[in-house]
Design a protein around this motif. Structure first.
Motif, mmCIF file in Angstrom:
data_model
loop_
_atom_site.group_PDB
_atom_site.id
_atom_site.type_symbol
_atom_site.label_atom_id
_atom_site.label_comp_id
_atom_site.label_asym_id
_atom_site.label_seq_id
_atom_site.Cartn_x
_atom_site.Cartn_y
_atom_site.Cartn_z
ATOM 1 N N HIS A 230 0.827 -1.211 0.000
ATOM 2 C CA HIS A 230 0.000 0.000 0.000
ATOM 3 C C HIS A 230 0.867 1.269 0.000
ATOM 4 O O HIS A 230 0.519 2.256 -0.647
ATOM 5 C CB HIS A 230 -0.969 -0.009 1.181
ATOM 6 N N ILE A 231 1.977 1.229 0.705
ATOM 7 C CA ILE A 231 2.906 2.371 0.675
ATOM 8 C C ILE A 231 3.462 2.536 -0.739
ATOM 9 O O ILE A 231 3.535 3.654 -1.263
ATOM 10 C CB ILE A 231 4.034 2.181 1.712
ATOM 11 N N TYR A 232 3.834 1.432 -1.365
ATOM 12 C CA TYR A 232 4.335 1.447 -2.740
ATOM 13 C C TYR A 232 3.306 2.084 -3.673
ATOM 14 O O TYR A 232 3.637 2.927 -4.498
ATOM 15 C CB TYR A 232 4.670 0.009 -3.148
ATOM 16 N N LEU B 171 3.076 5.772 -3.234
ATOM 17 C CA LEU B 171 4.204 6.478 -3.841
ATOM 18 C C LEU B 171 4.145 6.455 -5.365
ATOM 19 O O LEU B 171 5.051 6.946 -6.029
ATOM 20 C CB LEU B 171 5.520 5.867 -3.354
ATOM 21 N N GLY B 172 3.091 5.850 -5.913
ATOM 22 C CA GLY B 172 2.910 5.855 -7.364
ATOM 23 C C GLY B 172 3.250 4.550 -8.064
ATOM 24 O O GLY B 172 3.241 4.492 -9.291
ATOM 25 N N GLY B 173 3.556 3.506 -7.312
ATOM 26 C CA GLY B 173 3.889 2.218 -7.922
ATOM 27 C C GLY B 173 2.709 1.629 -8.676
ATOM 28 O O GLY B 173 1.552 1.872 -8.337
ATOM 29 N N LEU B 174 3.005 0.858 -9.705
ATOM 30 C CA LEU B 174 1.962 0.291 -10.556
ATOM 31 C C LEU B 174 1.801 -1.220 -10.425
ATOM 32 O O LEU B 174 0.858 -1.774 -10.979
ATOM 33 C CB LEU B 174 2.253 0.626 -12.027
ATOM 34 N N ALA C 59 -3.060 8.986 -2.704
ATOM 35 C CA ALA C 59 -1.893 8.559 -1.933
ATOM 36 C C ALA C 59 -2.233 8.548 -0.444
ATOM 37 O O ALA C 59 -1.837 7.634 0.284
ATOM 38 C CB ALA C 59 -0.711 9.473 -2.213
ATOM 39 N N PHE C 60 -2.988 9.543 0.000
ATOM 40 C CA PHE C 60 -3.401 9.595 1.396
ATOM 41 C C PHE C 60 -4.166 8.333 1.780
ATOM 42 O O PHE C 60 -3.933 7.758 2.838
ATOM 43 C CB PHE C 60 -4.251 10.842 1.675
ATOM 44 N N ALA D 4 -2.222 1.650 4.862
ATOM 45 C CA ALA D 4 -0.920 1.100 5.262
ATOM 46 C C ALA D 4 -0.690 1.260 6.765
ATOM 47 O O ALA D 4 -0.192 0.334 7.422
ATOM 48 C CB ALA D 4 0.206 1.766 4.475
ATOM 49 N N VAL D 5 -1.058 2.406 7.320
ATOM 50 C CA VAL D 5 -0.879 2.632 8.761
ATOM 51 C C VAL D 5 -1.692 1.619 9.558
ATOM 52 O O VAL D 5 -1.188 1.015 10.519
ATOM 53 C CB VAL D 5 -1.263 4.084 9.148
#
Length: 147
Positions: free
Chosen positions: A23-25, A28-31, A54-55, A61-62
């Motif tokens: 989820h962090i990935y 950050l814009g990961g595909l 992203a939020f 993720a948190v």
């Protein structure tokens, strides 16, 4: 029996932590696992043409990180994290997490829910996401009830 609880708590924690990293990935814009934004949306969200912000990814993720800590803290009753009087509060949190994962796992099999999703997402949700959520739900139910 102790080895089983240890194995389940470590496995569950690692699994949830890994999901938080994904989820962090995405935040950050990961595909991955898609090749472009729309394919990613189709594979992991199931509908629409806009991926969550992203939020939203970081928010999930948190919570996944917090959920990943629970099994180890619960099984070992880590003294500096759990005061003996907090045990019931932690148990209720475990019930809540169990409900969240169980509902996600069950709802993904219901046709009136899946009819709004893309076929590729329905395919993956029935074969990967739902069983994973049901497993996590059962682990949290089991830990909250039997330990």
């Amino acid at each position: 029996m102790e080895l089983t609880y240890f194995s389940l708590s470590i496995t569950t924690s690692l699994l949830l932590f890994s999901l938080s990293l994904i989820h962090i990935y995405w935040g950050l814009g990961g595909l991955w696992p898609g090749k472009n934004k729309q394919e990613l949306i189709d594979l992991v969200f199931g509908k629409g043409n806009q991926f969550p912000s992203a939020f939203s990814c970081f928010f999930v993720a948190v919570f996944l990180i917090l959920f990943s800590i629970l099994p180890i803290v619960w099984i070992y009753r880590v003294p500096f994290l759990i005061h003996p009087q907090m045990t019931n509060g932690i148990r209720y949190i475990m019930y809540f997490v169990a409900i969240v994962f169980t509902l996600r796992g069950v709802l993904g099999y219901l046709p009136f829910v899946t009819k709004h999703w893309k076929p590729i997402f329905v395919y993956y949700t029935k074969r990967i996401y739902n069983p994973l959520c049901l497993f996590l739900g059962l682990v949290f139910w089991g830990m909250a009830f039997f330990t």
